[in-house]
Design an enzyme around this catalytic site. Sequence first.
Site, PDB file in Angstrom:
ATOM      1  CB  ALA A 111      12.641  16.455 -32.755  1.00  0.00           C
ATOM      2  CG  HIS A 121      10.229   7.627 -21.220  1.00  0.00           C
ATOM      3  ND1 HIS A 121       8.952   7.607 -21.727  1.00  0.00           N
ATOM      4  CD2 HIS A 121      11.030   8.054 -22.230  1.00  0.00           C
ATOM      5  CE1 HIS A 121       8.974   8.019 -22.995  1.00  0.00           C
ATOM      6  NE2 HIS A 121      10.230   8.290 -23.322  1.00  0.00           N
ATOM      7  CE  LYS A 143       9.878  11.654 -20.851  1.00  0.00           C
ATOM      8  NZ  LYS A 143      10.672  12.723 -21.465  1.00  0.00           N
TER       9      LYS A 143
END
Length: 267
Positions: free
Chosen positions: A125, A155, A159
């Site tokens: 997920a 973000h 990341k």
Amino acid sequence: MAPIRVLVSGAYGRMGREVVKAVSAQPDMELVGAVDKAGVGKDACRTAGVEKTGVMISPDLSETISKTNPQVMVDFTTPLAVMENIRLAAEAGVAGVIGTTGLTKENLEEIARLAAKAGRAFLVAPNFAIGAILMMRFAAEAARFFPEVEIIELHHDKKIDAPSGTALKTVEAINSGRAGQQPPAKPSPLEKVKGARGGELSGVHIHSVRLPGLVAHQEVIFGGMGQTLTIRHDSLDRSSFMPGVLLAIRKVVKEKGFFNGLEAFLS
Ligand code: NAP
């Protein structure tokens, strides 16, 4: 009932620490193992800011699996590490809750094969926040009426993958909502700065913002005649992902096979 035996891979990372904290607080779960390349030898719970438990961070996943006999591996590492971790877990008959993003279509196909061979369940997920799942669901609904849409995902600056897994999954949701209708073709942009129009997937432009101070945020902006519709979700801190991770751990031990997206476990 005996508590679910959980191993956290990436336990020293930002998400891993949050998972260690959340799992340790559940009466029906037991943190049995913690693996990371960093923080080796440290107590995983103390690192996560909860009472010391004696679960030390180990650099070796295979060895930790054989010593601690987990039922579920929760992985929040990096796109470079996650597939090897999944192969080791599947080979040892351990189920997986995979939150690491940046997986390719081929990776997902391989995970499905590994899950089938192992007779265990693996859930992958890209976003465990319930609000983000609803954002994708609402985007699929809006796409029936608004074919033209762009995504801005924002973000934190650490990341490494772009666009985010959530943005890619949102495009899938938009496509399912469109049910074969294509958005009108747009003229090729005359980009004075390369990339100014973002990346394009299935006619959806995706813009990735990376800045310190952010956690995980996304806007899906639909445009129609004389109106726009914006669906926005904000994860303000990493605790937002934990109800979804805990739900996934509880479900994955009871299931078999491959599950793509937390929505597979939400009725
Ligand atoms: P992070 O703070 O960099 O943590 C990742 C940790 O994994 C680091 O401590 C890293 O060590 C370690 N690691 C690297 N290779 C490893 C290996 N082979 N085995 C074990 N540990 C290893 O990153 P984060 O912010 O926690 O994010 C982790 C992943 O979760 C990313 O892919 C991110 O996009 C994803 N994410 C998903 C969700 C979701 O809801 N699904 C939400 C937020 C983030 P080093 O620092 O030494 O490399």
